[in-house]
Design a protein around this motif. Structure first.
Motif, PDB file in Angstrom:
ATOM      1  N   ASP A  37       1.130  -1.509  -0.129  1.00 41.86           N
ATOM      2  CA  ASP A  37      -0.044  -0.118  -0.074  1.00 41.86           C
ATOM      3  C   ASP A  37       0.648   1.273   0.320  1.00 41.86           C
ATOM      4  O   ASP A  37       1.397   1.486   1.103  1.00 41.86           O
ATOM      5  CB  ASP A  37      -0.814   0.081   1.389  1.00 41.86           C
ATOM      6  N   ARG A  52      -0.379  -4.069   7.273  1.00 39.56           N
ATOM      7  CA  ARG A  52      -1.149  -2.968   6.506  1.00 39.56           C
ATOM      8  C   ARG A  52      -0.615  -2.401   5.163  1.00 39.56           C
ATOM      9  O   ARG A  52      -0.763  -2.307   3.960  1.00 39.56           O
ATOM     10  CB  ARG A  52      -1.408  -2.108   7.118  1.00 39.56           C
ATOM     11  N   ASN A  80      -0.403   4.324  -0.584  1.00 41.28           N
ATOM     12  CA  ASN A  80      -0.700   5.642   0.519  1.00 41.28           C
ATOM     13  C   ASN A  80      -0.730   5.284   2.138  1.00 41.28           C
ATOM     14  O   ASN A  80      -1.753   5.647   2.833  1.00 41.28           O
ATOM     15  CB  ASN A  80      -2.521   5.495   0.502  1.00 41.28           C
ATOM     16  N   PHE A  81       0.381   4.230   2.961  1.00 37.97           N
ATOM     17  CA  PHE A  81       0.395   4.491   4.077  1.00 37.97           C
ATOM     18  C   PHE A  81       0.460   5.368   4.709  1.00 37.97           C
ATOM     19  O   PHE A  81       0.195   5.484   6.076  1.00 37.97           O
ATOM     20  CB  PHE A  81       1.036   3.406   4.337  1.00 37.97           C
ATOM     21  N   LEU A  82       0.565   6.613   5.043  1.00 35.28           N
ATOM     22  CA  LEU A  82       1.056   7.800   5.910  1.00 35.28           C
ATOM     23  C   LEU A  82       0.220   8.620   5.940  1.00 35.28           C
ATOM     24  O   LEU A  82      -0.242   9.413   5.031  1.00 35.28           O
ATOM     25  CB  LEU A  82       2.356   8.669   4.738  1.00 35.28           C
ATOM     26  N   ASP A  83      -0.397   8.159   6.929  1.00 30.32           N
ATOM     27  CA  ASP A  83      -1.661   9.496   7.445  1.00 30.32           C
ATOM     28  C   ASP A  83      -1.348   9.129   8.965  1.00 30.32           C
ATOM     29  O   ASP A  83      -0.317   8.906   9.812  1.00 30.32           O
ATOM     30  CB  ASP A  83      -2.973   8.327   7.056  1.00 30.32           C
ATOM     31  N   ALA A  84      -2.563   9.279   9.353  1.00 30.63           N
ATOM     32  CA  ALA A  84      -2.382   9.920  10.384  1.00 30.63           C
ATOM     33  C   ALA A  84      -2.504   8.891  11.363  1.00 30.63           C
ATOM     34  O   ALA A  84      -1.930   8.784  12.915  1.00 30.63           O
ATOM     35  CB  ALA A  84      -3.285  11.059  11.710  1.00 30.63           C
ATOM     36  N   ALA A  85      -3.101   7.616  11.357  1.00 31.29           N
ATOM     37  CA  ALA A  85      -3.393   5.931  12.285  1.00 31.29           C
ATOM     38  C   ALA A  85      -2.022   5.319  11.554  1.00 31.29           C
ATOM     39  O   ALA A  85      -1.410   4.900  13.152  1.00 31.29           O
ATOM     40  CB  ALA A  85      -3.881   5.310  10.989  1.00 31.29           C
ATOM     41  N   PHE A  86      -1.175   5.670  10.493  1.00 33.00           N
ATOM     42  CA  PHE A  86       0.580   5.221  11.025  1.00 33.00           C
ATOM     43  C   PHE A  86       1.077   6.003  11.465  1.00 33.00           C
ATOM     44  O   PHE A  86       1.910   5.527  12.293  1.00 33.00           O
ATOM     45  CB  PHE A  86       0.691   5.427   9.165  1.00 33.00           C
TER      46      PHE A  86
END
Length: 441
Positions: A2, A91, A4-10
């Motif tokens: 994935d 993930r 597009n893993f770099l988000d707030a949850a990560f």
């Protein structure tokens, strides 16, 4: 994978993992510091007003509770951080994320949560212990109910295997800690052997009894109270000892102790009287000069007996067994010699050496030499549980009274009986056996 893993949850999960690793490092370092810190040094810091040191001393009192709380906290944060890392990398990388998480967390935990904090704590145990003591105490209180359940389960399992735990057992033994430090210091050359022996001698006084160091009754110099006063005076002046026991009829019946100074004062007083001559000494009543004998049981610990000597302001005691029979004689000097070694003065008789090494590697030993003294002289470790003297050890192991020329091998040593008088072994030759020879014997 994935992209597009770099988000707030990560980012939140990664930050949580780092925080959990920091907690893991804290628990690991705290465990090493609190179990490795010297209680003597912590006590010294506490006496100087350092509150953290006082808390550290308090929190280490219950070692089982302390270790249980630390291990529980450490395992929780380690498992939680590993679970988060597995979920995070799964993930991103799919099924291969499990292996990557295992590898990554193993490296991170090993370096930053185990080796690094523990190495630092080993190098600064007291300093770290004083800093972590308060939060660890709080954690111990919070986790107390869970730790109590774990302790019950552990004790139940151990009982199934015949093992019982003692809740009052302390993780630190002051005596063993000091003895170990002295042995290590001597092996490293920072502590002299003489200094080590003196300190260990003082520590061991409470574990040793009067019968181990007393002078046996067969060697006691005694006087008959019914002898002529002139004979008693001559014997006292010719003796190297200041105090001598007086007996009436038989040696077992000790009725008093004569001190040379008291006797000389009485003689001087008698001679100063008008018209007195040397013949007037016959009028001396020794029973008016002698002191009352002080009897002690043979099982008295040496440290307690030393305190009794100091409290009574006396240096001389007669040792009796449980039936009241005379066994030997003990002086304050005998106890002090267990700490500082042999004490002699210009009046002590010159005795032959009780331990003579020869070029062949053997030691010629007096049978009456105590096992403890031999161990101190040679750095051996012969057991003294069943006997106090070398001769007694040989007799115990041989289960008979050997004759001259007999040879025995036990405790990795070779014992040869050289001389015997009546039922006493008076001289032995001892040699340490090589490991191979000891195994064959």
């Amino acid at each position: 994978m994935d992209t597009n893993f770099l988000d707030a949850a990560f980012i939140g999960s990664a930050a949580t993992i780092l925080i959990l690793l920091a907690f893991s490092a804290f628990f690991s370092g705290s465990e090493t510091a609190l179990t490795g810190a010297s209680r003597a040094k912590l006590r010294a810091r506490a006496d100087k007003g350092e509150k953290g040191a006082d808390v550290a001393l308090n929190v280490t009192e219950d070692s089982e509770k302390l270790i249980g709380a630390i291990l529980l906290g450490n395992n929780v944060v380690n498992i939680l951080s590993t679970s988060l890392a597995t979920a995070l990398l799964t993930r991103v990388f799919g099924d291969s994320g499990v292996a990557l998480a295992t590898l990554a967390m193993t490296v991170l935990v090993l370096i930053f949560a185990e080796v690094l904090p523990k190495t630092y704590s080993i190098n600064n145990p007291e300093t770290v212990a004083t800093k972590v003591a308060r939060p660890i105490k709080l954690i111990t209180i919070l986790l107390a109910p869970v730790v109590a359940i774990v302790r019950l389960v552990v004790r139940g399992i151990l009982r199934l295997f015949g093992q019982r735990t003692n809740a009052d057992t302390h993780m630190f033994s002051i005596h063993e800690e000091i003895a170990g430090a002295l042995a290590l210091g001597q092996s490293e050359g920072t502590v002299d052997k003489e200094d080590r022996d003196r300190l260990l001698g003082a520590l061991d006084l409470g574990n040793r009894t009067v019968e181990e160091i007393m002078l046996h009754r067969s060697h006691i110099e005694m006087l008959d109270v019914n002898s002529e006063p002139s004979e008693i005076l001559t014997a006292v002046l010719s003796s190297p000892y200041t105090r001598l026991p007086l007996y009436d009829g038989e040696r077992e019946n000790v009725v008093g102790i004569i001190h040379s100074k008291d006797l000389l004062r009485a003689v001087e007083k008698l001679l100063r009287e008008d018209g007195s001559t040397l013949q007037s000494i016959r009028q001396l009543d020794v029973t008016q000069v002698m002191m009352k004998p002080y009897f002690i049981p043979e099982t008295s610990p040496l440290d307690e007996q030393m305190r009794e000597f100091l409290k009574r302001r006396t240096h001389f005691a007669l040792v009796v067994d449980e039936y009241g029979d005379l066994r030997g004689l003990l002086t304050l000097e005998d106890i002090l010699e267990e700490i500082v070694g042999e004490i002699t003065d210009e009046h002590d008789p010159t005795a032959p050496s009780r331990l003579l090494p020869n070029a062949a590697g053997d030691y010629i030993v007096d049978g009456g030499m105590t096992i403890r003294d031999l161990n101190r002289e040679t750095d051996w470790s012969l057991p003294d549980d069943e006997a106090h003297t070398i001769a007694g050890l040989v007799i115990h192991e041989a289960q008979t009274i050997p004759t001259p020329g007999q040879v025995f091998s036990f405790h990795s040593f070779r014992f040869e009986v050289l001389a015997r008088k009546d039922n006493r072994i008076t001289r032995l030759k001892i040699r340490p056996l090589l490991p191979s020879a000891a195994e064959e014997g």
